[in-house]
Write an enzyme that holds these catalytic residues in place. Structure first.
Site, PDB file in Angstrom:
ATOM      1  N   GLY A  57       0.730  -1.282  -0.033  1.00 45.95           N
ATOM      2  CA  GLY A  57       0.158  -0.096   0.080  1.00 45.95           C
ATOM      3  C   GLY A  57       0.792   1.379   0.064  1.00 45.95           C
ATOM      4  N   SER A  85      -7.210  -8.555  -4.038  1.00 53.80           N
ATOM      5  CA  SER A  85      -7.387  -7.497  -3.031  1.00 53.80           C
ATOM      6  C   SER A  85      -6.344  -6.398  -2.823  1.00 53.80           C
ATOM      7  CB  SER A  85      -7.631  -8.346  -1.675  1.00 53.80           C
ATOM      8  OG  SER A  85      -6.621  -8.725  -1.141  1.00 53.80           O
ATOM      9  N   LEU A  87      -5.163  -4.525  -5.205  1.00 56.40           N
ATOM     10  CA  LEU A  87      -5.367  -3.522  -6.180  1.00 56.40           C
ATOM     11  C   LEU A  87      -6.238  -2.505  -5.792  1.00 56.40           C
ATOM     12  CD1 LEU A  87      -5.805  -5.877  -9.503  1.00 56.40           C
ATOM     13  CD2 LEU A  87      -3.610  -4.896  -8.075  1.00 56.40           C
ATOM     14  N   GLN A  88      -7.094  -2.530  -4.789  1.00 53.59           N
ATOM     15  CA  GLN A  88      -7.651  -1.311  -4.188  1.00 53.59           C
ATOM     16  C   GLN A  88      -6.976  -0.214  -3.690  1.00 53.59           C
ATOM     17  OE1 GLN A  88      -7.589  -1.480  -0.562  1.00 53.59           O
ATOM     18  NE2 GLN A  88      -9.117   0.113   0.029  1.00 53.59           N
ATOM     19  N   LYS A 102       5.631  -9.411  -6.084  1.00 55.39           N
ATOM     20  CA  LYS A 102       5.482  -8.120  -6.152  1.00 55.39           C
ATOM     21  C   LYS A 102       6.809  -7.207  -6.480  1.00 55.39           C
ATOM     22  CE  LYS A 102       1.913  -7.280  -2.694  1.00 55.39           C
ATOM     23  NZ  LYS A 102       1.294  -7.184  -1.404  1.00 55.39           N
ATOM     24  N   ASP A 146       3.712  -3.252   7.474  1.00 54.49           N
ATOM     25  CA  ASP A 146       2.636  -2.982   8.267  1.00 54.49           C
ATOM     26  C   ASP A 146       2.345  -3.618   9.683  1.00 54.49           C
ATOM     27  OD1 ASP A 146       2.813  -5.641   7.579  1.00 54.49           O
ATOM     28  OD2 ASP A 146       0.637  -5.820   6.309  1.00 54.49           O
ATOM     29  N   ASN A 147       3.620  -3.677  10.331  1.00 52.24           N
ATOM     30  CA  ASN A 147       3.630  -4.560  11.362  1.00 52.24           C
ATOM     31  C   ASN A 147       4.707  -3.909  12.365  1.00 52.24           C
ATOM     32  OD1 ASN A 147       6.054  -6.466  11.720  1.00 52.24           O
ATOM     33  ND2 ASN A 147       5.048  -6.607   9.402  1.00 52.24           N
ATOM     34  N   CYS A 204      -3.596  -3.937   8.146  1.00 54.05           N
ATOM     35  CA  CYS A 204      -4.660  -3.451   7.099  1.00 54.05           C
ATOM     36  C   CYS A 204      -5.423  -4.556   6.428  1.00 54.05           C
ATOM     37  CB  CYS A 204      -4.011  -2.847   5.928  1.00 54.05           C
ATOM     38  SG  CYS A 204      -3.153  -1.118   6.349  1.00 54.05           S
ATOM     39  N   CYS A 353      -9.169 -18.077  11.531  1.00 54.82           N
ATOM     40  CA  CYS A 353      -8.893 -16.885  11.397  1.00 54.82           C
ATOM     41  C   CYS A 353      -8.690 -16.590   9.851  1.00 54.82           C
ATOM     42  CB  CYS A 353      -7.905 -16.042  12.146  1.00 54.82           C
ATOM     43  SG  CYS A 353      -6.184 -16.831  11.532  1.00 54.82           S
TER      44      CYS A 353
END
Length: 395
Positions: A57, A85, A87-88, A102, A146-147, A204, A353
């Site tokens: 992101g 998911s 690509l948003q 990536k 992201d962590n 996220c 989960c």
């Protein structure tokens, strides 16, 4: 000094390269005609080596703007693949790249935007064994992870090597940006002396993110990087810039270096520090596959067995997609102990989960409280969708 006068910065981070070519002058002319950047500033950008943690992101706009600005060498650390998911918000990737790494997708996009930029790919999961060696070859680190464990690792490794780190963080509608440089100010540990409780932290992928927020925060990170490289302006050293997209507001928080803290001289076990490592290792018989769970649910439907199926994800995730016949108890309530009165000790149970990490954490916590008949779904609801219910939405 007048209070309105910005403090003197550390000066340019990077020496100028050799002269720009005619095509480079044309490409970067809108930078060059800015007096504060000029030809020398653009030559500094050309000579800069910048490492980006993550091509997700935040990494997506960061990589594109670094390349557009003419940063000569861009390193990328990522070990993930492109998912639909993504690509948003991860605008560097395309539908045609779904399933690719990536690194491959992002490197191709950088090359398409600016063939003058050299990219270096680091297809690894960043940890204490490789961070220092990777960081050593770069002038500046941009952290789009992201962590919390990775953020502490990145800041500590940069501090040990004496390098600045531009940090960005996004969650739902909120974003933050700062610059950590131990030589001139605080580090991430001064902002968060103690890691937040593991049960209070969502990524996220678990809590969601307003896609456009990535562009705002990522562009701000690159702005700080360019100022550091060229030595212009006032950077965010000692300041955290906080943006709320929901009400379109910016605010600033001052951060000061703890004068009593010891210098950072070695890397740590960051999973343990952040409480994200499992309390106890899981054995093979702690796991249930999607195929096994489907068979168990069928037998339960015929009254041939009985067990509880518990979804430990957040409420929004459970409402989006859930395994039929499950009940919802968020991980945080299990880790805090608040949910224990609602979980019988004399029944078999299977936890799940999104992908398996949170259910493993919940299993470990329940075992510590004396629960014995507990297993969890390997691969989580994503495995269930892939193998049992392919028509269900992925996220």
């Amino acid at each position: 000094m007048n209070a309105s006068t910005p403090a003197a910065g550390p000066g340019p981070l990077v020496d100028p390269s050799a002269d720009l070519t005619a095509s480079e002058v044309e490409r970067y002319s809108r930078h060059i005609i800015i007096p504060e950047i000029g030809v020398v500033g653009q030559r500094r950008l050309k000579n800069a080596r910048v490492l980006v943690i993550g091509a997700g992101g935040l990494g997506s706009p960061v990589l594109l703007y670094l390349a557009a600005a003419g940063v000569g060498t861009i390193g990328i650390v990522d070990d993930d693949v492109v998912d639909l998911s993504n690509l948003q918000r991860q605008v560097i990737h395309r539908v045609s790249n779904v399933g690719l790494s990536k690194l491959e997708s992002a490197s191709a996009a950088v090359a398409e935007l600016n063939q003058l930029v050299t990219t270096r790919r680091h297809d690894v999961r960043l940890d204490s064994t490789n961070a220092l060696a990777i960081f050593a070859d770069y002038d500046l680190i941009l952290d789009g992870s992201d962590n919390f464990a990775t953020r502490y690792l990145v800041s500590d490794a940069a501090a040990i090597l004496g390098k600045p780190c531009v940090w960005g963080s996004i969650y739902r509608f909120d974003g933050q940006v700062s610059v950590f440089w131990e030589k001139y100010g605080p580090t991430y540990r001064d902002l968060y002396p103690e890691a937040p409780p593991a049960e209070s932290v969502s990524t996220c992928g678990e809590g969601g993110v307003f896609g456009m927020l990535c562009g705002v925060i990522g562009a701000t990170m690159v702005s700080e990087a360019v100022k550091l490289i060229t030595g212009v302006g006032r950077t965010l050293i000692g300041r955290v810039l906080v943006f709320n997209a929901l009400d379109a507001s910016w605010r600033e928080i001052a951060v000061h270096k703890d004068p009593t803290s010891e210098p950072i001289t070695a890397l740590d076990d960051y999973e343990a520090f952040c409480g994200t490592s499992l309390r106890r290792p899981l054995a093979a018989d702690d796991n249930v596959t999607s195929q096994e769970l489907a068979a168990m649910l069928e037998r339960r439907g015929h009254g041939q067995c009985d067990f509880d199926l518990i979804d430990v994800r957040e409420t929004g995730e459970h409402e989006l997609v859930a395994i039929p016949g499950s009940r919802h108890i968020p991980l945080g309530r299990i880790l805090s102990g608040a949910a224990l009165p609602d979980i019988p000790r004399d029944r078999e149970m299977i936890l799940y989960c999104k992908a398996g990490s949170r259910s493993a954490e919940a299993l470990s916590a329940l075992r510590e409280h004396g629960y014995t008949g507990v297993k969890h779904l390997t691969g989580g609801v994503l495995s269930w969708i892939s193998e049992i219910e392919p028509s269900a939405p992925r996220y």
